[in-house]
Design a protein around this motif. Structure first.
Motif: not given
Length: 483
Positions: A30-36, A67-80
């Motif tokens: 599990s991953v908590r909010e604000n964790a890195k 995934l927490k309801r309403g939470a959004t995910i953004g990803i920076a991939k390795q390559v374009i």
């Protein structure tokens, strides 16, 4: 930083591309909010696959991902993505949204400023350097303002200034972030814990703490488990010898042997399932083809400043046993120079006829993705020998079953190792290396540095990894930014 509620949870998740090669087996964390956090594991273990499961690009075979309801995910991939390279900066960022984003230009300016990049909105992505593309990938994720930011090898191609800026940005970042990276010092600067993907058990084990401390903790745990198993194994062997002795006796002794046999079976079942740590490639040598003449003579180079090319006169000659490091900020023209040198199209350089060149391209676009690993390695040899190809591939953790796979199916780290395997078979007289640490597990880097330091041919290298470069003797440095 205080961590809040759980934002993401994997519950007994299993996934595979091939039934005989599982990636995850009943993985839970599990991953908590604000964790890195950082995800670590061997090249090809499935770290990027976990990101695809998180973003729902892939679906688990079994188990659930919450995934927490309403939470959004953004990803920076390795390559374009290849299809995006033809887009302008404006069109690229517009594609981050399903609906038209009003005032998009202001938002683009904001995120480009956050990643320290100035870019005309009408410039095509293919015209940017590798480091600039890395910044664009991060900005693409940031413009979506995600609750969970996923970064896949974000330091690849970034210069020292770019890494320092990204590091500070992540320290101050107020939302949840999960990173895949081989850069141990970078990870230790901001992460709170580690998700370790084991290549052999296909489980994910969660640790809390500084990255370097966690790696040491993992190693200590493995050593404890190995010692415990060694003690149990010795006891089991002793018991088996007694069983063998008693079973040849009659009456009560034979019954005793039967009871002892049951106890031994239970002891064997109770042995600790020792997690094997990441494999490290063994030491290797890159043999250099003999070449007595100068390999390349450079009289001028083109540098890019404020998006404008300018020709600068220089005098650089690379011979056998001579190594040149090229430095300068992202976008100055380092990768373009190396590409033109490797292709023999650099107008200000004379490449010796007959020189055999080994070229490591930072984005691996020079590899034929539609060919098999075996064919790529065979093409590096004048007289291909199957046994040598298999043995060399195995040294770089590319076993027999991988040799028939298409290069495009390999992980980015495996593509990097494939390049070094190819150099071993090719025996180049000149190595041209553009960010050769990109995507490669940090455990392999000292071995690769040792091989490059022992290489007898000529070398031209670009690398932002100072720890790596400190292990390689360099004869000359060419700073494009100072020209």
């Amino acid at each position: 930083m205080d961590h809040g509620n759980v934002i993401l949870r994997f519950q007994d998740v299993s996934f595979h591309y091939d039934h005989h090669k599982p990636i995850l087996q009943e993985a839970s964390f599990s991953v908590r909010e604000n964790a890195k956090l950082t995800i670590v594991g061997q090249n090809g273990a499935g770290k990027s696959t976990i990101f695809k499961l998180m973003t729902r690009e892939l679906k688990p075979e079994e188990g659930e991902i919450h995934l927490k309801r309403g939470a959004t995910i953004g990803i920076a991939k390795q390559v374009i993505a290849h299809a995006d390279l033809e887009k302008t900066v404006l069109a690229y960022f517009e594609s981050a949204f399903n609906e038209k984003k009003y005032d998009i230009e202001r938002h683009i300016t904001r995120v480009l400023d956050a990643v320290h990049l100035k870019a005309p909105l009408d410039k095509h992505l293919k015209a940017f350097s590798g480091g600039q593309k890395a910044r664009l990938l991060l900005a693409f994720a940031l413009i979506q303002e995600p609750d969970l930011l996923l970064l896949d090898e974000p330091t690849n191609n970034l210069d020292a200034q770019g890494i320092d800026h990204l590091q500070q940005f992540l320290i101050e970042y107020e939302k949840t972030c999960i990173v895949i990276s081989h850069d141990a010092d970078f990870l230790s600067s901001f992460t709170h814990g580690v998700l370790h993907l084991d290549t052999f058990t296909h489980k994910v084990q969660q640790y809390v703490g500084d990255y370097h401390d966690v790696v040491a903790e993992i190693q200590a745990q493995i050593e404890r488990e190995q010692r415990q198993n060694a003690r149990m194994e010795k006891a089991i062997i002793d018991q088996k010898e007694k069983i063998n002795f008693f079973s040849h006796k009659g009456g009560k002794m034979r019954k005793l042997a039967s009871k002892m046999r049951d106890a031994v079976e239970e002891a064997e079942e109770n042995k600790v399932d020792v997690r094997r740590d990441d494999k490290t490639i063994p030491p290797f040598e890159i043999e250099a083809s003999e070449f007595s003449k100068p390999l390349v003579q450079i009289s001028s180079v083109t540098v890019i400043k404020d998006h404008k090319p300018t020709k600068k006169k220089i005098e650089v000659t690379v011979r056998r046993r001579h190594r040149v490091r090229i430095t300068g900020p992202n976008g100055i023209g380092k990768s373009t120079l190396l590409e033109h040198l490797a292709n023999g199209t650099e107008k200000g350089a004379i490449l010796a006829e007959g020189a055999k060149i080994g070229y490591y391209r930072q984005d691996f676009s020079g590899l034929p993705f539609d060919k098999s690993v075996y064919d790529v390695l065979a093409s590096a040899m004048e007289m291909p020998k199957q046994q040598e190809i298999y043995a060399t591939a195995a040294r770089f953790l590319l076993p027999g079953d991988k040799l028939q796979s298409k290069v495009g199916s390999l992980s980015e780290g495996q593509k990097g190792l494939l390049c070094f395997a190819r150099f071993m078979l090719q025996k180049p007289s000149l190595l041209i290396l553009d960010e050769p640490t990109n995507h490669i597990n940090f455990r392999h880097l000292p071995v690769i540095a040792e091989a490059l330091n022992g290489y007898e041919g000529g070398m031209i290298i670009v690398s932002h990894d100072e720890t790596f470069m400190n292990q390689i003797s360099v004869n000359e440095e060419l700073d494009l930014g100072a020209l």
